[in-house]
Scaffold this active site. Structure first.
Site, PDB file in Angstrom:
ATOM      1  CE1 TYR A   1      -3.698  -2.182  -0.336  1.00 34.67           C
ATOM      2  CE2 TYR A   1      -4.728  -0.693   1.230  1.00 34.67           C
ATOM      3  CZ  TYR A   1      -4.829  -1.714   0.305  1.00 34.67           C
ATOM      4  OH  TYR A   1      -6.061  -2.255   0.021  1.00 34.67           O
TER       5      TYR A   1
ATOM      6  CD  GLU B   1      -1.919   5.043  -6.691  1.00 38.38           C
ATOM      7  OE1 GLU B   1      -2.638   5.957  -6.218  1.00 38.38           O
ATOM      8  OE2 GLU B   1      -2.168   3.838  -6.536  1.00 38.38           O
TER       9      GLU B   1
END
Length: 202
Positions: A124, A131
């Site tokens: 995660y 991103e």
């Protein structure tokens, strides 16, 4: 997602570089990630017992990254950060769908369950980093070209600056990521350690 993972490994073995990888796998990626919208529908109608909000945020953010960042801004497609979030997404989804498949078959190996609720601890944050770094790399190109922006005057009498919108998107990770991450940590404690988690009403 296994197809995508194999394609990525094959590309790297053949080319020896990550450059051009996104372009090579983009059709497969767009297909699988866009159809992930069905997951939100499944949550909404009760097919899957998962939070609609959590699933919606995850799916929409990925679709945004695929179509409005990586696809639209070709100059950043060879960034290492793009490969980072692609690898993270692929490993995450292979693990997650393996968990769902074996669970439906009532034959869930412990390793699959363990992987489902442990891999995310590293994946995660790594995915979020990929991103954010990709969006950051896109900012100069967006500012230079004015893409997706609407300037005044125009017949709609409204303005929109995609450059500043992306900055807002980046800052939105600050409140959203901890919520998703701690949600998974609570699920991990419940599934692996049998803890009873009492959710507080908002």
């Amino acid at each position: 997602w296994l197809v995508l993972g194999i394609a990525m490994v094959r590309f790297y073995i053949q080319k020896g570089t990550h450059r051009g990888l996104f372009r090579s796998v983009q059709k497969t990626l767009k297909f699988f990630q866009t159809f992930a919208l069905l997951e939100v529908v499944h949550c909404a109608v009760g097919v899957v017992r998962t939070s609609v909000l959590v699933t919606g945020v995850q799916v929409s953010s990925r679709i945004f990254m695929v179509w409005f960042i990586a696809h639209s801004i070709k100059q950043i497609q060879n960034e290492e950060s793009v490969i980072l979030f692609l690898v993270v997404w692929t490993v995450t989804e292979i693990t997650r769908y393996s968990f769902y498949t074996f669970n439906l078959l009532n034959h869930l190996p412990y390793f699959i369950k363990w992987a489902r609720y442990n891999f995310f601890i590293i994946l995660y944050p790594a995915g979020v980093a990929g991103e954010l770094l990709t969006i950051y790399a896109a900012l100069p190109y967006v500012k230079k070209t004015g893409m997706f922006s609407l300037r005044l005057p125009n017949k709609y009498n409204v303005s929109f600056d995609y450059y500043y919108f992306l900055i807002v998107v980046m800052f939105s990770y600050v409140p959203l990521f901890p919520q998703l991450y701690f949600h998974m940590l609570r699920q991990r404690r419940r599934v692996l350690h049998g803890e009873v988690i009492v959710e507080k009403d908002d």
